[in-house]
Design a protein around this motif. Sequence first.
Motif, PDB file in Angstrom:
ATOM      1  N   LEU A 170       0.818  -1.249  -0.036  1.00 57.26           N
ATOM      2  CA  LEU A 170      -0.043  -0.051   0.017  1.00 57.26           C
ATOM      3  C   LEU A 170       0.937   1.316   0.034  1.00 57.26           C
ATOM      4  O   LEU A 170       0.538   2.124  -0.502  1.00 57.26           O
ATOM      5  CB  LEU A 170      -0.678  -0.157   1.140  1.00 57.26           C
ATOM      6  CG  LEU A 170      -1.858   1.087   1.433  1.00 57.26           C
ATOM      7  CD1 LEU A 170      -2.873   1.173   0.232  1.00 57.26           C
ATOM      8  CD2 LEU A 170      -2.631   1.179   2.738  1.00 57.26           C
ATOM      9  N   LYS A 171       1.861   1.318   0.620  1.00 57.79           N
ATOM     10  CA  LYS A 171       2.586   2.344   0.845  1.00 57.79           C
ATOM     11  C   LYS A 171       3.451   2.572  -0.604  1.00 57.79           C
ATOM     12  O   LYS A 171       3.640   3.939  -1.048  1.00 57.79           O
ATOM     13  CB  LYS A 171       4.013   2.159   1.864  1.00 57.79           C
ATOM     14  CG  LYS A 171       5.042   3.133   1.954  1.00 57.79           C
ATOM     15  CD  LYS A 171       6.050   2.748   2.906  1.00 57.79           C
ATOM     16  CE  LYS A 171       6.638   1.251   2.689  1.00 57.79           C
ATOM     17  NZ  LYS A 171       7.767   0.830   3.533  1.00 57.79           N
ATOM     18  N   ILE A 172       3.861   1.656  -1.324  1.00 57.30           N
ATOM     19  CA  ILE A 172       4.790   1.861  -2.205  1.00 57.30           C
ATOM     20  C   ILE A 172       3.753   2.322  -3.487  1.00 57.30           C
ATOM     21  O   ILE A 172       3.813   3.096  -4.495  1.00 57.30           O
ATOM     22  CB  ILE A 172       5.383   0.666  -2.586  1.00 57.30           C
ATOM     23  CG1 ILE A 172       6.610   0.196  -1.623  1.00 57.30           C
ATOM     24  CG2 ILE A 172       6.267   0.620  -4.087  1.00 57.30           C
ATOM     25  CD1 ILE A 172       7.690   1.382  -1.580  1.00 57.30           C
ATOM     26  N   THR A 173       2.589   1.575  -3.481  1.00 60.12           N
ATOM     27  CA  THR A 173       1.722   1.680  -4.713  1.00 60.12           C
ATOM     28  C   THR A 173       1.076   3.014  -4.560  1.00 60.12           C
ATOM     29  O   THR A 173       0.951   3.704  -5.656  1.00 60.12           O
ATOM     30  CB  THR A 173       0.435   0.446  -4.609  1.00 60.12           C
ATOM     31  OG1 THR A 173       1.252  -0.839  -4.723  1.00 60.12           O
ATOM     32  CG2 THR A 173      -0.214   0.596  -5.754  1.00 60.12           C
ATOM     33  N   SER A 174       0.726   3.462  -3.353  1.00 61.48           N
ATOM     34  CA  SER A 174      -0.017   4.653  -3.432  1.00 61.48           C
ATOM     35  C   SER A 174       0.936   5.824  -3.827  1.00 61.48           C
ATOM     36  O   SER A 174       0.440   6.995  -4.582  1.00 61.48           O
ATOM     37  CB  SER A 174      -0.368   4.940  -1.967  1.00 61.48           C
ATOM     38  OG  SER A 174       0.406   4.983  -0.935  1.00 61.48           O
ATOM     39  N   ILE A 175       2.125   5.773  -3.241  1.00 64.16           N
ATOM     40  CA  ILE A 175       2.868   6.927  -3.533  1.00 64.16           C
ATOM     41  C   ILE A 175       3.359   7.158  -5.104  1.00 64.16           C
ATOM     42  O   ILE A 175       3.366   7.767  -5.659  1.00 64.16           O
ATOM     43  CB  ILE A 175       4.157   6.846  -2.792  1.00 64.16           C
ATOM     44  CG1 ILE A 175       3.960   7.122  -1.274  1.00 64.16           C
ATOM     45  CG2 ILE A 175       5.446   8.052  -2.881  1.00 64.16           C
ATOM     46  CD1 ILE A 175       5.209   6.859  -0.277  1.00 64.16           C
ATOM     47  N   THR A 176       3.676   5.861  -5.570  1.00 62.70           N
ATOM     48  CA  THR A 176       4.008   5.671  -6.941  1.00 62.70           C
ATOM     49  C   THR A 176       2.858   6.103  -7.831  1.00 62.70           C
ATOM     50  O   THR A 176       3.019   6.928  -8.809  1.00 62.70           O
ATOM     51  CB  THR A 176       4.366   4.155  -7.358  1.00 62.70           C
ATOM     52  OG1 THR A 176       5.427   3.626  -6.350  1.00 62.70           O
ATOM     53  CG2 THR A 176       4.744   3.846  -8.710  1.00 62.70           C
ATOM     54  N   MET A 261       6.279   5.119 -14.871  1.00 62.67           N
ATOM     55  CA  MET A 261       5.859   4.661 -13.602  1.00 62.67           C
ATOM     56  C   MET A 261       6.965   3.684 -12.940  1.00 62.67           C
ATOM     57  O   MET A 261       7.198   3.376 -11.776  1.00 62.67           O
ATOM     58  CB  MET A 261       4.674   3.461 -13.769  1.00 62.67           C
ATOM     59  CG  MET A 261       3.830   2.865 -12.901  1.00 62.67           C
ATOM     60  SD  MET A 261       2.750   1.816 -13.196  1.00 62.67           S
ATOM     61  CE  MET A 261       3.823   0.606 -13.716  1.00 62.67           C
ATOM     62  N   GLU A 262       7.284   2.691 -13.890  1.00 66.49           N
ATOM     63  CA  GLU A 262       8.691   1.649 -13.479  1.00 66.49           C
ATOM     64  C   GLU A 262       9.617   2.519 -12.902  1.00 66.49           C
ATOM     65  O   GLU A 262      10.364   2.255 -11.845  1.00 66.49           O
ATOM     66  CB  GLU A 262       9.035   0.965 -14.662  1.00 66.49           C
ATOM     67  CG  GLU A 262       7.955  -0.150 -15.339  1.00 66.49           C
ATOM     68  CD  GLU A 262       8.416  -0.705 -16.456  1.00 66.49           C
ATOM     69  OE1 GLU A 262       9.424  -0.426 -17.042  1.00 66.49           O
ATOM     70  OE2 GLU A 262       7.558  -1.643 -16.791  1.00 66.49           O
ATOM     71  N   LYS A 263      10.054   3.700 -13.492  1.00 67.02           N
ATOM     72  CA  LYS A 263      11.139   4.360 -12.739  1.00 67.02           C
ATOM     73  C   LYS A 263      10.991   5.154 -11.558  1.00 67.02           C
ATOM     74  O   LYS A 263      11.670   5.073 -10.718  1.00 67.02           O
ATOM     75  CB  LYS A 263      11.790   5.454 -13.833  1.00 67.02           C
ATOM     76  CG  LYS A 263      13.001   6.045 -13.442  1.00 67.02           C
ATOM     77  CD  LYS A 263      13.746   6.985 -14.803  1.00 67.02           C
ATOM     78  CE  LYS A 263      15.038   7.305 -14.433  1.00 67.02           C
ATOM     79  NZ  LYS A 263      15.561   7.801 -15.692  1.00 67.02           N
ATOM     80  N   VAL A 264       9.655   5.373 -11.271  1.00 65.28           N
ATOM     81  CA  VAL A 264       9.343   6.105 -10.223  1.00 65.28           C
ATOM     82  C   VAL A 264       9.064   5.007  -8.972  1.00 65.28           C
ATOM     83  O   VAL A 264       9.435   5.348  -7.976  1.00 65.28           O
ATOM     84  CB  VAL A 264       7.938   6.682 -10.399  1.00 65.28           C
ATOM     85  CG1 VAL A 264       7.432   7.324  -9.240  1.00 65.28           C
ATOM     86  CG2 VAL A 264       8.006   7.967 -11.301  1.00 65.28           C
ATOM     87  N   GLU A 265       8.544   3.910  -9.382  1.00 64.62           N
ATOM     88  CA  GLU A 265       8.433   2.847  -8.729  1.00 64.62           C
ATOM     89  C   GLU A 265       9.775   2.363  -7.968  1.00 64.62           C
ATOM     90  O   GLU A 265       9.838   1.977  -6.756  1.00 64.62           O
ATOM     91  CB  GLU A 265       7.761   1.773  -9.035  1.00 64.62           C
ATOM     92  CG  GLU A 265       7.308   0.365  -8.187  1.00 64.62           C
ATOM     93  CD  GLU A 265       6.457  -0.468  -9.001  1.00 64.62           C
ATOM     94  OE1 GLU A 265       6.031  -1.422  -7.974  1.00 64.62           O
ATOM     95  OE2 GLU A 265       6.413  -0.564 -10.023  1.00 64.62           O
ATOM     96  N   MET A 266      10.810   2.272  -8.820  1.00 63.40           N
ATOM     97  CA  MET A 266      12.132   2.133  -8.205  1.00 63.40           C
ATOM     98  C   MET A 266      12.578   2.979  -7.150  1.00 63.40           C
ATOM     99  O   MET A 266      13.145   2.708  -6.239  1.00 63.40           O
ATOM    100  CB  MET A 266      13.237   1.634  -9.555  1.00 63.40           C
ATOM    101  CG  MET A 266      12.764   0.634 -10.358  1.00 63.40           C
ATOM    102  SD  MET A 266      13.837   0.335 -11.786  1.00 63.40           S
ATOM    103  CE  MET A 266      15.441   0.488 -11.039  1.00 63.40           C
ATOM    104  N   ALA A 267      12.386   4.256  -7.510  1.00 69.22           N
ATOM    105  CA  ALA A 267      13.012   5.360  -6.642  1.00 69.22           C
ATOM    106  C   ALA A 267      12.200   5.096  -5.459  1.00 69.22           C
ATOM    107  O   ALA A 267      12.811   5.370  -4.187  1.00 69.22           O
ATOM    108  CB  ALA A 267      12.610   6.576  -7.298  1.00 69.22           C
ATOM    109  N   VAL A 268      10.990   5.040  -5.469  1.00 71.14           N
ATOM    110  CA  VAL A 268       9.888   4.991  -4.374  1.00 71.14           C
ATOM    111  C   VAL A 268      10.286   3.634  -3.272  1.00 71.14           C
ATOM    112  O   VAL A 268      10.331   3.784  -2.029  1.00 71.14           O
ATOM    113  CB  VAL A 268       8.582   5.007  -4.681  1.00 71.14           C
ATOM    114  CG1 VAL A 268       7.647   4.773  -3.506  1.00 71.14           C
ATOM    115  CG2 VAL A 268       8.079   6.236  -5.310  1.00 71.14           C
ATOM    116  N   GLY A 273      11.065   2.688   1.112  1.00 71.36           N
ATOM    117  CA  GLY A 273      10.692   1.171   1.500  1.00 71.36           C
ATOM    118  C   GLY A 273      11.197   1.030   3.007  1.00 71.36           C
ATOM    119  O   GLY A 273      10.468   0.232   3.671  1.00 71.36           O
ATOM    120  N   PRO A 274      12.135   1.672   3.628  1.00 72.24           N
ATOM    121  CA  PRO A 274      12.521   1.131   4.799  1.00 72.24           C
ATOM    122  C   PRO A 274      11.630   1.817   5.981  1.00 72.24           C
ATOM    123  O   PRO A 274      11.577   1.489   6.827  1.00 72.24           O
ATOM    124  CB  PRO A 274      13.769   1.638   5.099  1.00 72.24           C
ATOM    125  CG  PRO A 274      14.582   1.755   3.612  1.00 72.24           C
ATOM    126  CD  PRO A 274      13.311   2.057   2.824  1.00 72.24           C
TER     127      PRO A 274
END
Length: 524
Positions: A170-176, A261-268, A273-274
């Motif tokens: 939820l954290k990664i998906t919402s921010i991405t 989206m793929e590039k943003v998701e990697m950065a997010v 992530g931690p």
Amino acid sequence: MIDSTRRWLKRNRTNLAVGIGVLGAGYVAGQYVLSKIAETRQRMSEDRVARENLRRRFQQNQEDCTITVLALLPTATENVLEALPVEHITQDLQQKKADRLGRSAGTLDSSSAIPSSGPSSVTDDDGRSLASFQSGSYLHTSQMVASNSATGEAGPSRPTKSKAELWNDLKITSITRAFTLLYTLSLLTLLTRIQLNLLGRRNYLASVVSMASHSPQDPTISLENLDDDNVEQTYGNDFETNRKFLTFSWWLLHRGWRDVMEKVEMAVKTVFGPLNPREDLPLERLSALVLEVRRKVEGATADERRSHKWLPYLLPPRDQEELVLRESGMLKSPSNSQPTSTPSPPSSPTADSPRSSSSTAPLRRLLDETSDLIDSPPFTQILTLLLDITFSHLTDHEIRTDAYRLPDPADMPRVQEVPDLDSNLAKAKLAAILAVVTKQAHAIGNGVPNKYAQAIESVKELEAFAAVIYSSHFEFEALGDARTEQLAKEPPGRHEAVSEKHGAGVVGAATDMFENVWGKITGS
């Protein structure tokens, strides 16, 4: 009496001749000066009318750009919402909460022990976080269908995840999702500005040529159709080419956003992530984390941002341009172009053949100029400004007021006697911030009015960039069609050499003019 008058005229005939000559010369000179003054006034009036006409056309063109962006944005939003279903993860968390409450209720019925304060506080935090998601987010139509199917036969096939894994997703998906929509909105705005201002320039040049070709002494009265249904008046006479050119925004709306989206998701994942969803985040640290994500996506330094290539996200490679035209409906697919019983001719013209070069050269020239503008340093500068103001509106306005419960800086007085320390001391749980980000994702893509699009419109450099495109390269545009016809008549071997030589000269001169105009507008 007559004799005396005759003698007087004879004595003064020289003076009379000189006086008449002086009066005649003065009259001629006066008429010449008056004619020049009238000509100057007429020329100044025509120049003023031409400037007003150019300004009016330019302003109307910018309004058309805004309307076009708002019309195209829901298409990309639908794709992003479908690819990043935050609401599905929220429903899974709510289901786990309901199951846990059911089990705890059964345990309480069989035991009279008093629950400890620790687990109850954790449960309360989860409940408040999920409640904020439920009240602050929306469910897309495609996600409703998928949700209904998930509760039926497709439910058991979904892999089960733990509560911690669902919160992380939820954290990664919402921010991405929110960040991807901000990047898509900014890129779509710049692409639309480039496209419509290039076509607006062609339209203005066509109108000027049409007015210049009409003689003022010609008494013939011609009625000109200026309505929107006049195809020839809209963007010049090559309406089909302009339609194909505008359809290339299909690439960003259906393919380019996914790469973003793929590039943003990697950065997010790297930056957020931690973090624990229950962790308290000061607003200053949140802004630093958002900036760190942007640095990983756009580049940490000015040189990295300048060298970053946004062209693959906005326009397709040459070998996929025909695919874009087919997918957008501008070209028929090969299977539907002819009946199956009739074989296709082997010598059909292609985009690279000399036969079709005369018909596709205007489109090729528009695409090449668009590519040059996207790869230019001013494009990266303007994109950075657009992203600055959109991310600032998300963090410094929406998240600040909804998650941190702080006043909006726009509503605060400019001069304060006591420094505002609340923004430095205020903290909010990451789960509450995620709920606001989830809600703002829908506001970015489908908000009415769209505050993020309004924030982009307030960037003055964006209008300056559009003015550079709209007012430059007029001579190249005027010579373009004639040069295209000349190149089409050249032999195939000579065609490439002449085209390459001429293209290098045009690009060099166009770049110099672009930099000069850009420097005058920005004052740099």
